[in-house]
Design an enzyme around this catalytic site. Structure first.
Site, PDB file in Angstrom:
ATOM      1  N   ALA A   1      24.677  40.725 -35.183  1.00 23.07           N
ATOM      2  CA  ALA A   1      23.522  41.601 -34.459  1.00 23.07           C
ATOM      3  C   ALA A   1      23.587  43.094 -35.055  1.00 23.07           C
ATOM      4  O   ALA A   1      21.802  43.477 -35.384  1.00 23.07           O
ATOM      5  CB  ALA A   1      23.848  41.203 -32.801  1.00 23.07           C
TER       6      ALA A   1
ATOM      7  N   LYS B   1      18.462  31.481 -37.831  1.00 24.81           N
ATOM      8  CA  LYS B   1      18.971  30.452 -38.743  1.00 24.81           C
ATOM      9  C   LYS B   1      19.751  29.185 -38.527  1.00 24.81           C
ATOM     10  O   LYS B   1      21.055  29.878 -38.508  1.00 24.81           O
ATOM     11  CB  LYS B   1      18.427  30.058 -40.154  1.00 24.81           C
ATOM     12  CG  LYS B   1      19.644  30.922 -40.626  1.00 24.81           C
ATOM     13  CD  LYS B   1      20.679  30.671 -41.546  1.00 24.81           C
ATOM     14  CE  LYS B   1      22.252  31.092 -41.789  1.00 24.81           C
ATOM     15  NZ  LYS B   1      22.991  30.500 -41.954  1.00 24.81           N
TER      16      LYS B   1
END
Length: 390
Positions: free
Chosen positions: A42, A124
């Site tokens: 993140a 993804k």
């Protein structure tokens, strides 16, 4: 000042800005992001890029371990901590959600985020199964929400330049593609979620999905998986440490004949002679009728890359491309792939046309191709979610 020192100076400046971008003033009503999980990805994928975006703030984080979430929030200066994912989704102060959870949790928490009315930036691969991906994008469309699978490499100008060289016909028709994405053994610890089948782990599902995505994008067509072979992780029957696959593209607009693609990925490439780690490899090479073009470090080209164009009978030409060219383009030469991606996501949410986009149909087709690779390799598909939505 020599040319070399000038190049090194520009690289260092670009690298410093990419890793520590300027904090810009925020708009009056910025898009407020909540992060699901205290994920290691993140900071580079969202928190750092958000600093230089005037219309984004990182508002909240939630983790199953509240102590960990609070430590994560302090480190990254996130003002609000929720003790559960659902509490974050229920907050009226969260506009968009970043979902970097393990692959096996993508479907459940993306569906719950969309149900709660949140836009979603989804890591993804989008899920473990193509059917799950179809359901997510169907719900996003129904609720008029933005859902984007975060194949960040596609948003960077280096990769667009690579594709432009191929599709321009300068080197003649495209004949074949070769993609190598490999990390050395020990880079990911043995207990990493990438090696956990129940959470959707495996080399093809993780690093290998970049190769599958880029060849589909460059050819603008869908493959037939002709061959696939897995190297198993620590003897596990269901987790691929490495995968090689051979694909055929029968109907690409960039060639009147078949295009062949070879994809190799490895999450733990053995050390040379058992003592020397191999260098990470993230390269793609296209062979055309009259030459080749190669892009190194295509997954993370913002830090360093090269595009080598070698027309038959001529000396090779090397290029770099850190910024889109033209008067009406966006970006700065230090923007990372993630910063370009964030720009596109916000533009879509704000009903502005992004410079590039990845459609829901593309994400569904990507998962179908990934499933076909696992089937051809003789491995089980990654497990479907046991959470149902109606």
């Amino acid at each position: 000042m020599t040319v070399l020192s000038s190049i090194i100076g520009l690289f260092n400046t670009r690298l410093a800005l990419a890793l520590d971008p300027p904090v810009v003033p925020k708009n009056e009503a910025p898009l407020r992001f909540g992060i699901l999980g205290a994920a290691n990805i993140a900071p580079s994928a969202l928190i750092t890029p958000a600093r230089s975006h005037p219309d984004v703030v990182i508002y909240a984080v939630a983790a199953r371990d509240e102590t960990r979430a609070r430590a994560y929030a302090r480190k990254h200066r996130i003002p609000v901590v929720f003790s559960s994912y659902q509490d974050l989704l229920d907050s009226p102060d969260v506009d968009a959600v970043y979902n970097p959870l393990p692959n096996g949790l993508h479907f459940e928490w993306t569906m719950k985020a969309l149900t709660a009315g949140k836009h979603v930036l989804l890591e993804k691969p989008s899920s473990n199964r193509a059917e799950e991906t179809r359901q997510m994008f169907e719900l996003a469309t129904k609720k008029n929400l933005v859902l984007l699978e975060a194949f960040h490499y596609r948003f960077h100008p280096a990769n667009h330049r690579f594709k432009e060289i191929i599709t321009s016909g300068t080197l003649g028709e495209l004949r074949s593609l070769q993609v190598d994405t490999r990390m050395f053994s020990g880079f990911f610890p043995a207990r990493d979620i990438r090696f956990n089948y129940e959470l959707g782990g495996g080399a093809a599902a993780d690093m290998g999905c970049y190769g599958l995505s880029v060849v589909r994008w460059v050819t603008d067509s869908e493959p037939i998986v002709e061959f696939a072979k897995a190297e198993l992780f620590n003897g596990r029957a269901d987790v691929d440490r490495a995968m090689v696959s051979d694909l055929i593209f029968d109907s690409s607009p960039h060639s009147s004949s078949r295009i062949y693609a070879h994809i190799a990925c490895d999450l733990a490439r053995p050390w040379k002679f058992g003592i020397l780690p191999t260098l990470p490899t993230f390269n793609i090479t296209a062979t055309c009728a009259r030459g080749t073009v190669r892009c190194t470090f295509f997954i993370m080209p913002a830090f360093i890359h090269s595009i080598t164009i070698h027309e038959n009978g001529k000396p090779p030409i090397k290029e770099t491309r850190y910024k889109f060219l033209g008067e009406n383009t966006i970006g700065k030469d230090w923007w990372t792939t993630y910063r370009y991606q964030l720009e596109a996501f916000v533009n879509r949410v704000r009903n502005r046309n992004p410079q590039h986009w990845i459609s829901g149909d593309d994400s569904v087709a990507q998962m179908r191709a990934l499933e076909a690779v696992y089937v051809k390799a003789g491995l089980q598909l990654r497990p479907a979610s046991n959470v149902e939505f109606h």
